[in-house]
Design a protein around this motif. Structure first.
Motif, PDB file in Angstrom:
ATOM      1  N   TYR A  77       0.865  -1.181   0.000  1.00 31.96           N
ATOM      2  CA  TYR A  77       0.000   0.000   0.000  1.00 31.96           C
ATOM      3  C   TYR A  77       0.899   1.228   0.000  1.00 31.96           C
ATOM      4  CZ  TYR A  77       1.099  -0.090   5.021  1.00 31.96           C
ATOM      5  OH  TYR A  77       1.761  -0.120   6.232  1.00 31.96           O
ATOM      6  N   ASP A  78       0.344   2.355  -0.394  1.00 34.37           N
ATOM      7  CA  ASP A  78       1.066   3.625  -0.362  1.00 34.37           C
ATOM      8  C   ASP A  78       0.715   4.438   0.884  1.00 34.37           C
ATOM      9  OD1 ASP A  78       2.249   3.365  -3.043  1.00 34.37           O
ATOM     10  OD2 ASP A  78       0.171   3.592  -3.736  1.00 34.37           O
ATOM     11  N   ILE A  79      -0.575   4.363   1.276  1.00 34.23           N
ATOM     12  CA  ILE A  79      -1.063   5.170   2.387  1.00 34.23           C
ATOM     13  C   ILE A  79      -1.848   4.285   3.351  1.00 34.23           C
ATOM     14  CG2 ILE A  79      -2.356   7.234   3.073  1.00 34.23           C
ATOM     15  CD1 ILE A  79      -2.325   8.097   0.128  1.00 34.23           C
ATOM     16  N   LEU A  80      -1.514   4.381   4.625  1.00 31.23           N
ATOM     17  CA  LEU A  80      -2.307   3.741   5.660  1.00 31.23           C
ATOM     18  C   LEU A  80      -3.365   4.737   6.128  1.00 31.23           C
ATOM     19  CD1 LEU A  80      -2.710   1.335   7.665  1.00 31.23           C
ATOM     20  CD2 LEU A  80      -1.311   2.657   9.280  1.00 31.23           C
ATOM     21  N   VAL A  81      -4.623   4.341   6.044  1.00 27.81           N
ATOM     22  CA  VAL A  81      -5.716   5.155   6.598  1.00 27.81           C
ATOM     23  C   VAL A  81      -6.162   4.473   7.891  1.00 27.81           C
ATOM     24  CG1 VAL A  81      -8.040   6.041   6.256  1.00 27.81           C
ATOM     25  CG2 VAL A  81      -6.411   6.023   4.354  1.00 27.81           C
ATOM     26  N   GLU A  82      -5.859   5.096   9.005  1.00 26.07           N
ATOM     27  CA  GLU A  82      -6.107   4.515  10.324  1.00 26.07           C
ATOM     28  C   GLU A  82      -7.313   5.210  10.958  1.00 26.07           C
ATOM     29  OE1 GLU A  82      -6.486   3.809  13.318  1.00 26.07           O
ATOM     30  OE2 GLU A  82      -5.392   1.954  13.633  1.00 26.07           O
ATOM     31  N   VAL A  83      -8.465   4.521  10.969  1.00 24.99           N
ATOM     32  CA  VAL A  83      -9.685   5.110  11.521  1.00 24.99           C
ATOM     33  C   VAL A  83     -10.343   4.161  12.525  1.00 24.99           C
ATOM     34  CG1 VAL A  83     -10.128   6.640   9.560  1.00 24.99           C
ATOM     35  CG2 VAL A  83     -11.018   4.300   9.502  1.00 24.99           C
ATOM     36  N   THR A  84      -9.505   3.462  13.290  1.00 27.71           N
ATOM     37  CA  THR A  84     -10.025   2.595  14.344  1.00 27.71           C
ATOM     38  C   THR A  84     -10.452   3.451  15.537  1.00 27.71           C
ATOM     39  OG1 THR A  84      -7.833   2.275  15.329  1.00 27.71           O
ATOM     40  CG2 THR A  84      -8.507   0.712  13.617  1.00 27.71           C
ATOM     41  N   LEU A 102       4.937   4.163   9.174  1.00 24.78           N
ATOM     42  CA  LEU A 102       5.901   5.239   8.930  1.00 24.78           C
ATOM     43  C   LEU A 102       7.317   4.690   8.804  1.00 24.78           C
ATOM     44  CD1 LEU A 102       4.560   7.989  11.376  1.00 24.78           C
ATOM     45  CD2 LEU A 102       4.367   7.956   8.868  1.00 24.78           C
ATOM     46  N   ALA A 103       7.650   3.705   9.617  1.00 20.90           N
ATOM     47  CA  ALA A 103       8.987   3.103   9.550  1.00 20.90           C
ATOM     48  C   ALA A 103       9.212   2.405   8.218  1.00 20.90           C
ATOM     49  CB  ALA A 103       9.182   2.127  10.704  1.00 20.90           C
ATOM     50  N   ARG A 104       8.124   1.988   7.557  1.00 19.30           N
ATOM     51  CA  ARG A 104       8.224   1.386   6.216  1.00 19.30           C
ATOM     52  C   ARG A 104       8.258   2.451   5.127  1.00 19.30           C
ATOM     53  NH1 ARG A 104       3.839  -2.950   4.666  1.00 19.30           N
ATOM     54  NH2 ARG A 104       5.288  -3.153   2.915  1.00 19.30           N
ATOM     55  N   GLY A 105       8.160   3.700   5.514  1.00 20.25           N
ATOM     56  CA  GLY A 105       8.114   4.770   4.526  1.00 20.25           C
ATOM     57  C   GLY A 105       6.748   4.948   3.909  1.00 20.25           C
ATOM     58  N   LYS A 106       5.718   4.453   4.568  1.00 24.44           N
ATOM     59  CA  LYS A 106       4.347   4.589   4.076  1.00 24.44           C
ATOM     60  C   LYS A 106       3.721   5.859   4.660  1.00 24.44           C
ATOM     61  CE  LYS A 106       4.719   0.540   2.112  1.00 24.44           C
ATOM     62  NZ  LYS A 106       4.886   0.417   0.650  1.00 24.44           N
ATOM     63  N   HIS A 107       2.915   6.532   3.876  1.00 22.45           N
ATOM     64  CA  HIS A 107       2.206   7.711   4.361  1.00 22.45           C
ATOM     65  C   HIS A 107       1.073   7.271   5.287  1.00 22.45           C
ATOM     66  CE1 HIS A 107       4.473   9.557   1.201  1.00 22.45           C
ATOM     67  NE2 HIS A 107       3.803   8.921   0.256  1.00 22.45           N
ATOM     68  N   VAL A 108       0.713   8.149   6.211  1.00 21.46           N
ATOM     69  CA  VAL A 108      -0.366   7.841   7.150  1.00 21.46           C
ATOM     70  C   VAL A 108      -1.355   8.995   7.194  1.00 21.46           C
ATOM     71  CG1 VAL A 108      -0.973   7.437   9.567  1.00 21.46           C
ATOM     72  CG2 VAL A 108       1.059   6.339   8.598  1.00 21.46           C
ATOM     73  N   VAL A 109      -2.625   8.649   7.051  1.00 22.01           N
ATOM     74  CA  VAL A 109      -3.722   9.594   7.264  1.00 22.01           C
ATOM     75  C   VAL A 109      -4.622   8.979   8.326  1.00 22.01           C
ATOM     76  CG1 VAL A 109      -5.796  10.630   6.272  1.00 22.01           C
ATOM     77  CG2 VAL A 109      -3.663  10.584   4.948  1.00 22.01           C
ATOM     78  N   THR A 110      -4.935   9.731   9.376  1.00 18.90           N
ATOM     79  CA  THR A 110      -5.722   9.172  10.467  1.00 18.90           C
ATOM     80  C   THR A 110      -6.713  10.171  11.017  1.00 18.90           C
ATOM     81  OG1 THR A 110      -5.594   8.014  12.598  1.00 18.90           O
ATOM     82  CG2 THR A 110      -4.026   9.822  12.242  1.00 18.90           C
ATOM     83  N   SER A 111      -7.810   9.641  11.543  1.00 18.11           N
ATOM     84  CA  SER A 111      -8.766  10.447  12.302  1.00 18.11           C
ATOM     85  C   SER A 111      -8.756  10.011  13.763  1.00 18.11           C
ATOM     86  CB  SER A 111     -10.181  10.290  11.720  1.00 18.11           C
ATOM     87  OG  SER A 111     -10.623   8.939  11.850  1.00 18.11           O
ATOM     88  N   ASN A 112      -7.759   9.201  14.120  1.00 15.70           N
ATOM     89  CA  ASN A 112      -7.667   8.629  15.462  1.00 15.70           C
ATOM     90  C   ASN A 112      -6.920   9.588  16.392  1.00 15.70           C
ATOM     91  OD1 ASN A 112      -7.065   6.984  17.748  1.00 15.70           O
ATOM     92  ND2 ASN A 112      -7.336   5.168  16.476  1.00 15.70           N
ATOM     93  N   LYS A 113      -7.624  10.137  17.363  1.00 19.86           N
ATOM     94  CA  LYS A 113      -7.048  11.154  18.242  1.00 19.86           C
ATOM     95  C   LYS A 113      -5.980  10.600  19.178  1.00 19.86           C
ATOM     96  CE  LYS A 113     -11.134  12.216  19.908  1.00 19.86           C
ATOM     97  NZ  LYS A 113     -12.098  11.527  19.027  1.00 19.86           N
ATOM     98  N   GLY A 114      -6.127   9.340  19.597  1.00 19.16           N
ATOM     99  CA  GLY A 114      -5.229   8.793  20.606  1.00 19.16           C
ATOM    100  C   GLY A 114      -3.755   8.889  20.256  1.00 19.16           C
TER     101      GLY A 114
END
Length: 329
Positions: A77-84, A102-114
């Motif tokens: 994948y190119d982008i991890l979308v983390e919405v758990t 991130l350590a794999r160089g993948k982009h991250v988009v999240t709505s997870n506040k924690g």
């Protein structure tokens, strides 16, 4: 660009629905819930209608051999979308998922506040080290672009203070108490019935949810290096209809206001008197934030602060920013 989607609840469904439009140029190649995962064959994408149908029928979105942890670590994948769902104490398991991506160089988009409220400096450094994007507009005010507004729209402006309504549940409760003279308990029950309040609304009504959002803004926008313990918090659970009526006699109302004074390093969430004609006096579940700046003066952002499609709107904006910045590589 290829997306791995973690979290198939309300927000995850909203994200999947939005990304089904091929005009945006994204494909979901992997998805996971808390029990299982689904991974597309090389060169293809997942049929998310099928994924959600399987989950509805069996309680699992796919194969137990592919869980969220393995997808983050091994899938393409190119982008991890983390919405758990958010864990405000530890940020897990989302925090570990984001670190690994991130350590794999993948982009991250999240709505997870924690994860963002607990470990933003670490995650931002990890993203920089691996030339990856870390974006999280949906963590603070849903569809309201407050982070982008501050970082980009108001670039160069010194922010004197920021204050506003960052929790729609509390705003709904206070609105109903004022409009119908409901007690706090009655308004809370109504909010639960309508799905605006959780079965356990403690984090909302005691100010914790709004405080977490303040921490994200304070660290990501103002580089304050604060934690949740640095936020003064007073909730709304002791407010009465009489207090709202008394406020009304002077042309005021009461709202739960979250505020940041960057120079004073002061963060606070508490009920406050506000003139009824102030832009922050919004009704129902709306969010509203006023930013007082040195050059542009006061600017108020108003919009829907929660909801599956609304949060998906913020996620989509972040995804498009990644696509523009990194050119789909």
């Amino acid at each position: 660009m290829k997306i791995a989607l973690l979290g198939l609840g309300s927000v995850g469904r909203g994200v999947a629905r939005v990304l089904s439009d091929p005009a945006y140029g994204f494909v979901i190649t992997a998805a996971a819930d808390s029990k299982s995962g689904a991974v597309a064959q090389p060169g293809s994408s997942l049929d998310m209608d099928e994924v959600f149908s399987r989950k509805a029928a069996t309680g699992r979105c796919g194969d137990t051999a592919w869980n969220a942890e393995r997808i983050v670590r091994e899938a393409e994948y190119d982008i991890l979308v983390e919405v758990t769902p958010t864990n405000a104490q530890t940020g897990e398991p989302a925090l570990s998922h984001i670190r690994t991506a991130l350590a794999r160089g993948k982009h991250v988009v999240t709505s997870n506040k924690g994860p963002v409220s607990i470990a933003y400096p670490e995650l931002a450094q990890l993203a920089a080290e691996h030339n990856a994007a870390l974006l999280f507009e949906g963590t603070v005010a849903g569809a309201v672009p407050i982070i982008n507004g501050l970082v980009h729209g108001l670039a160069g402006n010194k922010v004197l203070q920021l204050f506003g309504i960052l929790n729609g549940t509390c705003n709904y409760i206070l609105t109903r108490m004022e409009e119908e003279s409901l007690t706090y308990a009655q308004a809370l029950d109504e909010a639960r019935d309508l799905g605006y309040a959780e079965a356990d609304p403690t984090y909302d009504v005691n100010g914790t949810d709004a405080a977490i959002k303040l921490v994200i803004l304070a660290n990501a926008v103002f580089d304050m290096g604060v934690t949740l313990d640095d936020v003064i918090r007073i909730g709304i659970d002791r407010l009465t209809p009489d207090a709202l009526r008394m406020a009304g006699t002077t042309g005021h109302t009461i709202r739960l206001i979250a505020s940041i004074h960057p120079e004073k390093r002061l963060l606070e969430v508490s009920p406050r008197l506000i003139p009824k004609d102030h832009p922050l006096v919004v009704e129902g579940t709306l969010n509203a934030v006023t930013v007082e700046t040195k050059l542009a003066g006061p600017i108020t952002f108003i919009g829907r602060g929660a909801g599956s499609v609304e949060t998906a709107s913020a996620v989509l904006a972040d995804l498009l920013a990644v696509k523009e910045r990194y050119g789909g590589t």
